[in-house]
Design an enzyme around this catalytic site. Structure first.
Site, PDB file in Angstrom:
ATOM      1  N   GLN A  73     -53.484   7.653  13.714  1.00 23.37           N
ATOM      2  CA  GLN A  73     -52.644   8.544  12.908  1.00 23.37           C
ATOM      3  C   GLN A  73     -53.517   9.252  11.872  1.00 23.37           C
ATOM      4  OE1 GLN A  73     -50.508   6.996   9.482  1.00 23.37           O
ATOM      5  NE2 GLN A  73     -48.595   7.368  10.550  1.00 23.37           N
ATOM      6  N   GLY A  74     -53.731  10.553  12.059  1.00 27.58           N
ATOM      7  CA  GLY A  74     -54.616  11.316  11.165  1.00 27.58           C
ATOM      8  C   GLY A  74     -53.832  12.058  10.098  1.00 27.58           C
ATOM      9  N   SER A  80     -53.822  10.828   6.211  1.00 29.48           N
ATOM     10  CA  SER A  80     -54.446  10.769   4.876  1.00 29.48           C
ATOM     11  C   SER A  80     -55.802  11.474   4.850  1.00 29.48           C
ATOM     12  CB  SER A  80     -54.671   9.314   4.451  1.00 29.48           C
ATOM     13  OG  SER A  80     -53.469   8.601   4.506  1.00 29.48           O
ATOM     14  N   SER A  82     -56.700   4.229  10.796  1.00 35.70           N
ATOM     15  CA  SER A  82     -56.817   2.895  11.406  1.00 35.70           C
ATOM     16  C   SER A  82     -57.184   3.003  12.880  1.00 35.70           C
ATOM     17  CB  SER A  82     -55.489   2.141  11.292  1.00 35.70           C
ATOM     18  OG  SER A  82     -55.207   1.877   9.946  1.00 35.70           O
ATOM     19  N   GLU A 130     -42.736   3.952  10.541  1.00 34.33           N
ATOM     20  CA  GLU A 130     -43.796   3.005  10.164  1.00 34.33           C
ATOM     21  C   GLU A 130     -43.278   2.048   9.079  1.00 34.33           C
ATOM     22  OE1 GLU A 130     -47.395   4.984   8.987  1.00 34.33           O
ATOM     23  OE2 GLU A 130     -48.472   3.097   8.672  1.00 34.33           O
ATOM     24  N   GLU A 147     -45.572   2.134  -5.185  1.00 28.87           N
ATOM     25  CA  GLU A 147     -45.013   3.062  -6.179  1.00 28.87           C
ATOM     26  C   GLU A 147     -44.302   4.223  -5.478  1.00 28.87           C
ATOM     27  OE1 GLU A 147     -48.204   1.881  -6.274  1.00 28.87           O
ATOM     28  OE2 GLU A 147     -47.665   0.378  -7.779  1.00 28.87           O
TER      29      GLU A 147
HETATM   30  C1  LIG Z   1     -55.029  -0.908   5.803  1.00 27.39           C
HETATM   31  C2  LIG Z   1     -54.726   0.553   5.689  1.00 27.39           C
HETATM   32  C3  LIG Z   1     -54.531   1.302   6.825  1.00 27.39           C
HETATM   33  C4  LIG Z   1     -54.271   2.673   6.730  1.00 27.39           C
HETATM   34  N1  LIG Z   1     -54.132   3.389   7.897  1.00 27.39           N
HETATM   35  C5  LIG Z   1     -53.922   4.734   7.823  1.00 27.39           C
HETATM   36  C6  LIG Z   1     -53.856   5.506   9.028  1.00 27.39           C
HETATM   37  O1  LIG Z   1     -53.973   4.972  10.143  1.00 27.39           O
HETATM   38  N2  LIG Z   1     -53.668   6.841   8.927  1.00 27.39           N
HETATM   39  C7  LIG Z   1     -53.537   7.470   7.719  1.00 27.39           C
HETATM   40  O2  LIG Z   1     -53.338   8.686   7.702  1.00 27.39           O
HETATM   41  N3  LIG Z   1     -53.613   6.771   6.550  1.00 27.39           N
HETATM   42  C8  LIG Z   1     -53.811   5.418   6.576  1.00 27.39           C
HETATM   43  N4  LIG Z   1     -53.905   4.681   5.416  1.00 27.39           N
HETATM   44  C9  LIG Z   1     -53.880   5.395   4.137  1.00 27.39           C
HETATM   45  C10 LIG Z   1     -52.638   5.166   3.285  1.00 27.39           C
HETATM   46  O3  LIG Z   1     -51.533   5.841   3.818  1.00 27.39           O
HETATM   47  C11 LIG Z   1     -52.997   5.663   1.876  1.00 27.39           C
HETATM   48  O4  LIG Z   1     -54.016   4.806   1.371  1.00 27.39           O
HETATM   49  C12 LIG Z   1     -51.815   5.639   0.946  1.00 27.39           C
HETATM   50  O5  LIG Z   1     -50.873   6.621   1.305  1.00 27.39           O
HETATM   51  C13 LIG Z   1     -52.249   5.882  -0.529  1.00 27.39           C
HETATM   52  O6  LIG Z   1     -53.047   7.018  -0.645  1.00 27.39           O
HETATM   53  P1  LIG Z   1     -54.427   6.952  -1.427  1.00 27.39           P
HETATM   54  O7  LIG Z   1     -55.215   5.808  -0.885  1.00 27.39           O
HETATM   55  O8  LIG Z   1     -55.029   8.307  -1.386  1.00 27.39           O
HETATM   56  O9  LIG Z   1     -54.060   6.573  -2.931  1.00 27.39           O
HETATM   57  P2  LIG Z   1     -53.582   7.568  -4.060  1.00 27.39           P
HETATM   58  O10 LIG Z   1     -52.555   8.485  -3.524  1.00 27.39           O
HETATM   59  O11 LIG Z   1     -54.790   8.207  -4.677  1.00 27.39           O
HETATM   60  O12 LIG Z   1     -52.899   6.601  -5.092  1.00 27.39           O
HETATM   61  C14 LIG Z   1     -53.659   5.851  -6.066  1.00 27.39           C
HETATM   62  C15 LIG Z   1     -52.671   5.074  -6.924  1.00 27.39           C
HETATM   63  O13 LIG Z   1     -51.836   5.989  -7.665  1.00 27.39           O
HETATM   64  C16 LIG Z   1     -50.458   5.698  -7.427  1.00 27.39           C
HETATM   65  N5  LIG Z   1     -49.704   6.948  -7.372  1.00 27.39           N
HETATM   66  C17 LIG Z   1     -50.054   8.089  -6.752  1.00 27.39           C
HETATM   67  N6  LIG Z   1     -49.072   9.015  -6.877  1.00 27.39           N
HETATM   68  C18 LIG Z   1     -48.079   8.435  -7.571  1.00 27.39           C
HETATM   69  C19 LIG Z   1     -46.801   8.871  -8.026  1.00 27.39           C
HETATM   70  N7  LIG Z   1     -46.343  10.097  -7.762  1.00 27.39           N
HETATM   71  N8  LIG Z   1     -46.013   7.999  -8.718  1.00 27.39           N
HETATM   72  C20 LIG Z   1     -46.460   6.736  -8.982  1.00 27.39           C
HETATM   73  N9  LIG Z   1     -47.673   6.259  -8.588  1.00 27.39           N
HETATM   74  C21 LIG Z   1     -48.467   7.098  -7.897  1.00 27.39           C
HETATM   75  C22 LIG Z   1     -50.428   4.999  -6.076  1.00 27.39           C
HETATM   76  O14 LIG Z   1     -49.293   4.167  -5.960  1.00 27.39           O
HETATM   77  C23 LIG Z   1     -51.727   4.190  -6.112  1.00 27.39           C
HETATM   78  O15 LIG Z   1     -51.528   2.975  -6.797  1.00 27.39           O
HETATM   79  C24 LIG Z   1     -54.172   3.311   5.459  1.00 27.39           C
HETATM   80  C25 LIG Z   1     -54.349   2.540   4.297  1.00 27.39           C
HETATM   81  C26 LIG Z   1     -54.634   1.186   4.396  1.00 27.39           C
HETATM   82  C27 LIG Z   1     -54.812   0.395   3.142  1.00 27.39           C
END
Ligand SMILES: Cc1cc2nc3c(=O)[nH]c(=O)nc-3n(C[C@H](O)[C@H](O)[C@H](O)COP(=O)(O)OP(=O)(O)OC[C@H]3O[C@@H](n4cnc5c(N)ncnc54)[C@H](O)[C@@H]3O)c2cc1C
Length: 377
Positions: free
Chosen positions: A122-123, A125, A157, A240, A361
């Site tokens: 899934q592309g 993020s 992933s 999901e 969150e």
């Molecule tokens: C094990 C694992 C597998 C994954 N697999 C995939 C995958 O296959 N494909 C894919 O596309 N993605 C994948 N992801 C990515 C995942 O969807 C993102 O990590 C997630 O959506 C958070 O985005 P970020 O890491 O950029 O954090 P950020 O968006 O930068 O967030 C950082 C922090 O700020 C908080 N925050 C941000 N915005 C707000 C708001 N508006 N209100 C309150 N708090 C906020 C968040 O809760 C977090 O604590 C995976 C992640 C993990 C850990």
């Protein structure tokens, strides 16, 4: 409320599955290291498919069995109780294809997905687009009969094992940010795709960076319409997040059972602190079971894709997994860092449950705005 007793047909389905699992479930747990674990699980998923146990509730014309969510949940529970490895986790990609894909796309992609002949990732993020997914900047520029895609994805992933990717890209940079996104099926073996695995705290490199450098994607690989990507992303994420897979709950029950046995072996069952920790974890697992059943009821009654209420399931599932694995560390202590590190790894992995599929969150924001309709600001 649903009637929890099996009908005659459901009981027969359960018996047939139990008998099959007895003969075919792997006798040993999946290997520790990721490449071996991947091979082991792929072989298991193919065996499940050969036995007719994948796509249980999917339409028969795409290789499914055409049964209902009840049979699907029986399958997940029985797998959990038989201590068999989980089934393939492709529903959250296959379901949006069922909803939005063309007939050609469904015929072409769904049967090999069910057979684990083609693996998907899934592309969504990107380095600057996680919680704010609609801010993604990977570009898909129209050029004759194709789109040319450039940009970077992250946390993808199992991208290192994937043949195909459900990709979100910006096709109209002038449109409002939610409106200019399109969902594309990307062949991961195309020229210009570079995959770089990233190590997690568990030591596994389960997710990856994916670099896209002028990758050509035929227009026939657009899912839904150009510009409909945001809607498709929300549907994918809703599948999901929830309804929570009752198989998870069965696995948590087993984890708790093993923990209770370990605590008993060490005489800890007479320790009030251990008893409190175990009791509180048991309550969390039971609450999750009831929520699973509630979600299942909604799914039986609805022909529509799941909605924002799945965020309740996602929150509860993550909290339960984290509570359970934390209880294991509290009860088993530093030993979890020594010979058998599986308890400790489970604890570390559980941290990701409140991040993947949208953070805790973000789930709370979704519930506040879309379910409770609380005022913003
Ligand atoms: C094990 C694992 C597998 C994954 N697999 C995939 C995958 O296959 N494909 C894919 O596309 N993605 C994948 N992801 C990515 C995942 O969807 C993102 O990590 C997630 O959506 C958070 O985005 P970020 O890491 O950029 O954090 P950020 O968006 O930068 O967030 C950082 C922090 O700020 C908080 N925050 C941000 N915005 C707000 C708001 N508006 N209100 C309150 N708090 C906020 C968040 O809760 C977090 O604590 C995976 C992640 C993990 C850990």
């Amino acid at each position: 409320m649903i009637d929890l007793a099996d009908t005659t047909e459901e009981a027969a389905f359960r018996q047939e599955l139990r008998a099959w699992l007895q003969d075919h479930a792997p006798g040993e747990p999946p290997p520790e290291t990721l490449p071996e674990r991947h091979r082991f699980l792929k072989a298991w998923h193919r065996r499940l498919h050969e036995g007719g146990w994948t796509g249980i509730s999917w339409p028969t014309q795409y290789g499914g069995r055409g049964l209902g969510v009840i049979e699907e949940s029986i399958f997940n529970v029985e797998l959990g109780h038989a201590e068999a490895p989980a089934g393939p986790h492709f529903g959250y990609i296959g379901r949006p294809l069922l909803h939005y894909g063309t007939e050609e796309q469904k015929q072409r992609y769904l049967p090999p997905m069910l057979a684990s002949e083609e693996l998907w990732c899934q592309g969504f993020s990107e380095p600057d687009a996680g919680s704010d997914l609609a801010g993604l900047s990977t570009r898909a520029v129209e050029s004759g009969e194709r789109f040319v895609v450039s940009g970077q994805k992250v946390w993808t992933s199992f991208a290192q094992f994937a043949d195909l990717c459900l990709l979100l890209a910006r096709t109209d940079p002038t449109a409002p940010k939610h409106a200019g996104i399109t969902a594309l099926i990307l062949d991961m073996h195309s020229p210009g795709v570079t995959v770089r695995p990233l190590a997690m705290s568990t030591g596994d490199a389960e997710f990856c960076e994916v670099f896209l450098d002028e990758v050509e994607v035929p227009k026939e690989n657009v899912v839904g319409n150009v510009g409909q990507g945001w809607e498709i992303a929300l549907t994918t994420l809703a599948y999901e997040r929830g309804p929570v897979d009752i198989g998870f709950q069965a696995r948590f029950e087993r984890f708790l059972g093993r923990l209770v046995d370990e605590a008993a072996r060490r005489g800890g069952k007479d320790d009030p602190a251990v008893r409190r920790t175990l009791a509180s974890a048991a309550v969390a697992v039971e609450v999750l079971r009831l929520q699973c059943l509630r979600s299942l009821t909604t799914r039986i009654e609805s022909a529509e894709p799941p909605g924002p209420e799945g965020s309740v399931d996602k929150l509860l599932m993550a909290a339960t997994e984290q509570q359970l694995t934390k209880a294991a560390l509290a009860i088993l202590g530093p030993e979890t860092l020594l010979a058998d590190q599986s308890w400790f790894k489970a604890y570390l992995y559980a941290r990701s449950a409140s991040v993947y599929g949208g953070t805790r969150e973000i789930q709370k924001n979704i519930l506040a705005s879309r379910v409770l309709q609380l005022p913003q600001g």
